[in-house]
Each structure stands twice: as C-alpha cells, then as structure tokens.
Motif scaffolding. Structure first.
Motif, short mmCIF file in Angstrom:
data_model
loop_
_atom_site.label_atom_id
_atom_site.label_comp_id
_atom_site.label_asym_id
_atom_site.label_seq_id
_atom_site.Cartn_x
_atom_site.Cartn_y
_atom_site.Cartn_z
N SER A 2 0.83 -1.20 0.00
CA SER A 2 0.00 0.00 0.00
C SER A 2 0.87 1.25 0.00
CB SER A 2 -0.90 0.01 1.23
OG SER A 2 -1.76 -1.11 1.23
N ILE A 3 0.33 2.32 -0.58
CA ILE A 3 1.02 3.60 -0.60
C ILE A 3 0.14 4.62 0.10
CG2 ILE A 3 1.77 5.50 -2.09
CD1 ILE A 3 2.66 3.54 -4.09
N ARG A 4 0.74 5.41 0.98
CA ARG A 4 -0.04 6.42 1.68
C ARG A 4 -0.33 7.58 0.74
NH1 ARG A 4 -1.23 5.79 6.66
NH2 ARG A 4 -0.15 4.21 7.93
N ILE A 5 -1.56 7.96 0.69
CA ILE A 5 -1.99 9.06 -0.16
C ILE A 5 -3.31 9.59 0.40
CG2 ILE A 5 -3.31 7.60 -1.77
CD1 ILE A 5 -2.28 9.36 -4.04
N GLN A 6 -3.61 10.85 0.17
CA GLN A 6 -4.86 11.40 0.70
C GLN A 6 -6.02 10.98 -0.21
OE1 GLN A 6 -4.95 12.96 3.62
NE2 GLN A 6 -7.18 12.90 3.52
N ILE A 7 -6.94 10.18 0.33
CA ILE A 7 -8.08 9.70 -0.44
C ILE A 7 -9.33 9.90 0.40
CG2 ILE A 7 -9.09 7.70 -1.61
CD1 ILE A 7 -6.28 6.48 -1.59
N GLY A 8 -10.13 10.86 0.00
CA GLY A 8 -11.39 11.09 0.70
C GLY A 8 -11.17 11.37 2.18
N ALA A 9 -12.19 11.08 2.96
CA ALA A 9 -12.12 11.39 4.39
C ALA A 9 -11.76 10.18 5.23
CB ALA A 9 -13.47 11.95 4.84
N MET A 14 -3.62 3.70 -0.39
CA MET A 14 -4.10 3.31 -1.70
C MET A 14 -3.70 1.87 -1.99
SD MET A 14 -3.24 4.96 -5.45
CE MET A 14 -1.47 4.78 -5.24
N ILE A 15 -4.60 1.13 -2.60
CA ILE A 15 -4.32 -0.21 -3.10
C ILE A 15 -4.21 -0.09 -4.61
CG2 ILE A 15 -5.18 -2.56 -3.34
CD1 ILE A 15 -6.63 -2.15 -0.66
N TYR A 16 -3.03 -0.30 -5.12
CA TYR A 16 -2.76 -0.06 -6.55
C TYR A 16 -2.95 -1.34 -7.33
CZ TYR A 16 -0.49 1.66 -10.78
OH TYR A 16 -0.22 2.04 -12.07
N LEU A 17 -4.00 -1.39 -8.16
CA LEU A 17 -4.30 -2.55 -8.98
C LEU A 17 -4.44 -2.14 -10.45
CD1 LEU A 17 -6.85 -4.40 -6.65
CD2 LEU A 17 -4.41 -4.89 -6.97
N LEU A 325 -15.60 5.38 -8.08
CA LEU A 325 -16.08 4.99 -6.75
C LEU A 325 -15.07 4.08 -6.05
CD1 LEU A 325 -19.86 4.35 -7.48
CD2 LEU A 325 -18.91 6.13 -5.98
N LEU A 326 -14.48 3.18 -6.78
CA LEU A 326 -13.49 2.29 -6.18
C LEU A 326 -12.33 3.08 -5.58
CD1 LEU A 326 -13.50 -0.55 -8.84
CD2 LEU A 326 -13.99 -0.86 -6.41
N PHE A 327 -11.92 4.14 -6.28
CA PHE A 327 -10.81 4.94 -5.76
C PHE A 327 -11.25 5.88 -4.64
CE2 PHE A 327 -7.68 8.44 -5.94
CZ PHE A 327 -6.55 7.70 -5.65
N GLU A 328 -12.35 6.58 -4.87
CA GLU A 328 -12.77 7.60 -3.90
C GLU A 328 -13.27 7.00 -2.59
OE1 GLU A 328 -15.65 9.75 -6.11
OE2 GLU A 328 -14.20 10.51 -7.57
#
Length: 383
Positions: A2-9, A14-17, A325-328
């Motif tokens: 996983s990579i830390r990134i700001q995603i929503g609240a 992040m899970i990179y696929l 939606l999957l990302f947010e």
C-alpha cells in the motif's frame, strides 16, 4: 504494498491494482540503480572518460541480460526504444506485403498496421480467445508477417506464440510479438520470433521511458529515426550495424540502469515464482466474484496460463463511474475504459470495462479488500 496518499475522508492508503498500465511499486534495487546512474553516468559512446564509460557499460550489461532473458544469442540485436509502442512501429515498418493480426491486439499494433492498408484482423470468440488455426488460415501468399500480442491487456488471455512461431517459420514469414503484458511474467524464447517488442515499465519493473525490441537473425527493419551515434560522424549515412542502426541519439541510460536492475530482480526471485503469486491473486479475485449477481467478468478465467488481469463491469454503473467509486470510497486504483483495445471490446459487445491488474508487490489482504469493495458496489446497486 500500500502507498499512503490522501483519499477522501476515511482512507489514507491506496491499493494499486493498475499494474497492466504501469507498475507503481518497484523493487528498491531499481530505484537505487536509477539514483546511482543519475550521479555517475555521462553520455554513452560520447567520451572515453569514466562517466561516459559507466553509461556504455550499463547499456551493454542490459543488452546481455535481456538477450539471456529472452533466449536471444546476440546481445547486439537488443535495441532500446522509449516504449513498446515505438518498438512495434519500428518492427512493423520493415514488413512488406500483407499482415495478419487479431481482434485482441492493442492499438500500438493495430494503428501502425492500419496505415499500411493490406491486413487481416482475425476475430476472437466470446471469451476473447484467438484460434491458432484461424491465424494460420488468414495467411495469404503475399503475407509478410504475423503481428500478435502475447497476452491481452483486457482479458489476460495468453496466445500460443510457440505454435504460431512454428507456423510462420515453416511458411517463411516474419513473426512479430507484442510482449507488453507478458515480459517479466511468462517465459519467452526468441526461437521463431523475428522481433520481440517489450516495455520496461510494466512487469519488468523498470522506469517509464524504457523498452525495446529483440531482433532475430533473419530480420532487420529500417530505422525510423537517424542522427547522432557517437562515431563515424563524417559519414552522411547512419551506421548500419546493430544496435546503432536503430538507436539514434542519446539513450535513456538512467532508465535502462533501472530496467537492468528490474530484470535482475526477476532473475533473483524467479519468474515462475513471481507468476505463481500474481496468478494466485488474480484467480482468487476472479473466483470470489464469479457468482456475485450483477458482476460480469470477461476472458477465459479457466485457462491454465493467463496474465493477472481481470476485467469486469458492475451492473448499474458505467465503467468510469465504478472506477471512480473504487478509488474515492475504497482507495483502490484501477483503470476504466477501452484500454486501447477497441476491436476486443467490440467483439465482446462492450463500450468499456473496469480492469484490475495485479503485481508481485500486491498482497492477499489487498486482494480481499478489492473483492469486498466490488461486492459492496454490486449489492448497493441491488438495494
């Protein structure tokens, strides 16, 4: 990983696929190699000082490693390009006569062929599979080459390039292989292949801006670009000897240092070990969703050999909406769209699809989270 990134609240990882587009997580040795190259490389073949020789030596080591990796006898027939698209354009430019390709192929194969105007596109079946017999039947008396993807970037279906290579060799025609999705995952041998085109930034774990083609002994395309080579500068003609004949200008030696480290990483871990892991993740993901109402999966998921790509649609969602939606909502990075494979989507009667693609650095936990996310989206629409 996983990579830390700001995603929503609610999510900070992040899970990179989206590894079929580019691998985001690189082995540490790749990053270290690029950094070291930035500090120590001059311009290969443009000087006799240590920095220039450092770059030249690494380029040669990379040619040797890639030649061994792909079963090519002569490392000087490994030609570096900025990406597989350039490599395919270069390889296809040397073909005279009719060309056979398939509906499963990427626009990087199709568009250079379309410009030539004398071709046959072999159709695929309802699972996106291409028949070897259909390829053989499409060969005409004036066919100059068969140009095919080794593995689909939409379905993960793998083509039997060994059998097709034998057919081409028996008929005396060239065989050009797009290995964008397979290089680094599936063993490839250059026997009966005229040009093997690869990219560095996917499963070879190299940086973007790296790629190339390996040329069999019986094939030499014309250069697309000529210019500086670092030697014979008074000759108005570009050098005729490989690799200089097809490599004009300064090479991306910094990126190629990373590509070399990526290939060595694969060799150290073992290509079969890497494949077994990613294949297991992709099959677990697909099988976990196979019976979920409203989830449509594409490709031959039962094939014994396939790349770790799972494309789908979720009922009630446009593919772009589902990917957003999957990302947010879940922090899962995937790709939506046609994936530069329009004929395959047309054959499958799709306007687009959501593609999940797995890497050696993904985990079982991440895969389970992705399964749960797709289930939740599908059930949420049903409610």
């Amino acid at each position: 990983m996983s990579i830390r990134i700001q995603i929503g609240a609610n999510r900070s990882k992040m899970i990179y696929l989206d590894n079929a587009a580019t691998t985001l997580i690189k082995p540490d040795c790749v990053k270290q190699a690029v950094l070291q190259a930035m500090d120590t490389f001059g311009n290969a073949s443009r000087g006799a000082h240590t920095p220039a020789l450092n770059a030249l030596r690494t380029l040669m080591e990379a040619r040797m490693e890639l030649a061994s990796f792909f079963g090519l006898d002569d490392p000087m027939r490994v030609v570096f390009t900025p990406n597989v698209t350039y490599a395919l354009n270069l390889a296809i430019s040397g073909i005279r006569g009719h060309i056979v390709t398939s509906a499963a192929d990427h626009n990087s194969v199709l568009r250079p062929i379309y410009r030539r105007g004398n071709f046959t596109v072999v159709p695929c079946d309802s699972k996106g599979r291409i028949s070897v017999d259909a390829i053989a039947s499409a060969i005409q008396p004036d066919t100059g080459a068969v140009v095919l993807t080794h593995a689909s970037n939409v379905t993960g279906n793998v083509l039997d390039i060994e059998s097709i290579g034998e057919i081409c060799a028996a008929r005396g025609i060239h065989f050009i292989v797009d290995a964008a999705q397979s290089a680094g995952l599936l063993p490839i041998d250059m026997k009966n292949i005229s040009a093997l085109c690869f990219t560095g930034h996917k499963s070879l774990f190299g940086p973007q801006g790296t790629g190339g083609l390996c040329l069999g002994a019986n094939y030499m395309p014309e250069p697309l670009c000529v210019g500086g080579s670092g030697h014979n500068s008074f000759d108005p003609r570009h050098p005729q000897e490989l690799p200089d004949a097809l490599e004009a200008g300064t090479q991306n030696a910094h990126g190629i240092a990373g590509l070399l480290a990526g290939v060595r990483y694969i060799q150290s871990v073992g290509i079969e070990s890497i494949y077994n892991k990613v294949d297991g993740l992709a099959r677990f993901f697909a099988y976990s969703l196979a019976d979920i109402h409203g989830v449509m999966l594409y490709g031959d998921l039962e094939a014994s050999r396939r790349t770790p790509v799972v494309s789908m649609n979720i009922e009630g969602y446009d593919c772009a909406q589902a990917a957003s939606l999957l990302f947010e909502k879940y922090g899962i990075a995937v790709r939506a769209g046609v994936h530069c494979a329009p004929n395959l989507h047309t054959a499958l009667k799709l306007s687009g699809s959501v593609r999940f693609s797995f890497s050696h650095f993904n985990t079982q936990e991440e895969t389970q989270i992705a399964v749960n996310a797709v289930r939740e989206l599908a059930r949420g629409h049903q409610r």
